[in-house]
Design an enzyme around this catalytic site. Structure first.
Site, PDB file in Angstrom:
ATOM      1  N   GLY A  15       0.881  -1.193   0.066  1.00  0.00           N
ATOM      2  CA  GLY A  15       0.029  -0.194  -0.109  1.00  0.00           C
ATOM      3  C   GLY A  15       0.825   1.340   0.029  1.00  0.00           C
ATOM      4  N   ALA A  16       0.116   2.517   0.296  1.00  0.00           N
ATOM      5  CA  ALA A  16       0.967   3.833   0.172  1.00  0.00           C
ATOM      6  C   ALA A  16       1.626   3.971  -1.383  1.00  0.00           C
ATOM      7  CB  ALA A  16       1.889   4.048   1.156  1.00  0.00           C
ATOM      8  N   HIS A  21       4.579   2.007  -7.908  1.00  0.00           N
ATOM      9  CA  HIS A  21       3.836   0.934  -8.019  1.00  0.00           C
ATOM     10  C   HIS A  21       2.832   0.684  -9.379  1.00  0.00           C
ATOM     11  CE1 HIS A  21       4.265   1.503  -3.469  1.00  0.00           C
ATOM     12  NE2 HIS A  21       4.532   0.138  -3.725  1.00  0.00           N
ATOM     13  N   LYS A 133      13.804  -1.390  -7.617  1.00  0.00           N
ATOM     14  CA  LYS A 133      14.070  -0.648  -6.442  1.00  0.00           C
ATOM     15  C   LYS A 133      14.479  -1.449  -5.109  1.00  0.00           C
ATOM     16  CE  LYS A 133      13.719   2.839  -3.072  1.00  0.00           C
ATOM     17  NZ  LYS A 133      13.359   1.997  -1.959  1.00  0.00           N
ATOM     18  N   ARG A 171       8.254   5.117   1.750  1.00  0.00           N
ATOM     19  CA  ARG A 171       9.031   5.814   3.184  1.00  0.00           C
ATOM     20  C   ARG A 171       9.571   6.762   2.943  1.00  0.00           C
ATOM     21  NH1 ARG A 171      10.618  -0.194   4.036  1.00  0.00           N
ATOM     22  NH2 ARG A 171       9.525  -0.698   6.082  1.00  0.00           N
TER      23      ARG A 171
END
Ligand code: PAF
Length: 269
Positions: A15-16, A21, A133, A171
């Site tokens: 998520g986030a 993504h 990544k 993050r």
């Protein structure tokens, strides 16, 4: 979809979601008929002192982003769907899980392999897409799929970067404005270092110089700066990459309390 003979792509997430993504969904759609994703903040890949409780959560906007990207399904399991009561099974990928990230976060890849294998069984995709990544994670998953015979093609998606070069990551949201500006130095230092490795400079000298430069840029500490073989992450065994060899420069460093990782490919000229 499966009964209709459709090829299914899967991009699991915690998520986030950011454009990185979304790019994985697009890559999946280029390889399959339909795309599926998952949102599950996996507790087993966090150590007790890490950010499980505070990991950014934004399910409603995540679902909207997935839909806009053309993703047809999103699996959002509860913790007990993934780890049923009494659960005591874990998946360990030896060797590769214990170097680099695995040295600093010894729990991490066991948690990742355990959750990804379960997500694969629940979703049963034909192809699964993981971001470069997390390059070591991508290799760990490839190894697991090969060893366990999952009939799933694993595809890596290139890292997406902000305009100043910072690799996109959920993050990054932890960084203050000042830290965010300083964090851009990571990709600049890496690009310069990768160029020197391509030119055949000493691995020991340029990786040490990169670690020093990161500290000057404002990073509080550096966990590692390593140049390794791209396919296995094994050391080159000599102080310059052999001509023609594909390498990967991998870095983990802390900006304040936020740990950032990044990597770049290089080919020795
Ligand atoms: O890369 C991630 O977001 C996670 O490690 C993954 C692959 C979804 C497993 O929890």
């Amino acid at each position: 979809m499966r009964a209709a003979g459709k090829r299914i792509a899967f991009a699991p997430t915690m998520g986030a979601l950011h454009p990185g993504h979304v790019s994985l969904i697009k890559i999946g759609l280029a390889k399959a008929d339909v795309a599926a994703s998952s949102i599950f903040v996996n507790p087993t890949q966090f150590a007790a002192n890490e950010d499980l409780a505070t990991y950014p959560r934004a399910e409603d906007s995540d679902l909207a982003k997935l839909e806009a990207a053309g993703c047809s399904f999103c699996y959002c399991p509860s913790p007990t769907e993934i780890y049923p009561p009494g659960d005591s099974t874990r998946v360990k990928v030896k060797d590769l899980s214990h170097i680099l990230e695995g040295e600093v976060r010894p729990h991490f890849f066991e948690g990742v392999a355990s959750v990804v294998s379960r997500l694969f069984l629940h979703v049963a995709p034909d192809v699964a897409v993981f971001g470069e990544k997390d390059y070591q994670q991508l290799l760990v998953i490839r190894r697991m799929v090969q060893d366990m015979g999952f009939p799933i093609e694993i595809v890596g998606g290139p890292t997406l970067r902000e305009d100043d070069g910072l690799a996109m990551s959920s993050r990054n949201a932890y960084l203050s404005a000042e830290q965010r500006a300083q964090a851009a130095g990571l990709s600049h230092v890496m690009r310069e270092t990768a160029g020197k490795l391509e030119a055949g400079e000493s691995i020991r000298t340029v990786t040490q110089a990169a670690a020093d430069a990161l500290l000057v840029t404002g990073f509080a500490s550096v966990d590692y700066v390593e140049a390794r073989r791209a396919d296995t992450l094994a050391p080159f065994g000599q102080d310059t990459a052999p001509v023609g060899a594909s390498g990967r420069l991998l870095v983990a460093a802390r900006m304040g309390t936020t740990r950032l990782i990044d990597n770049m490919g290089f080919v020795r000229r």
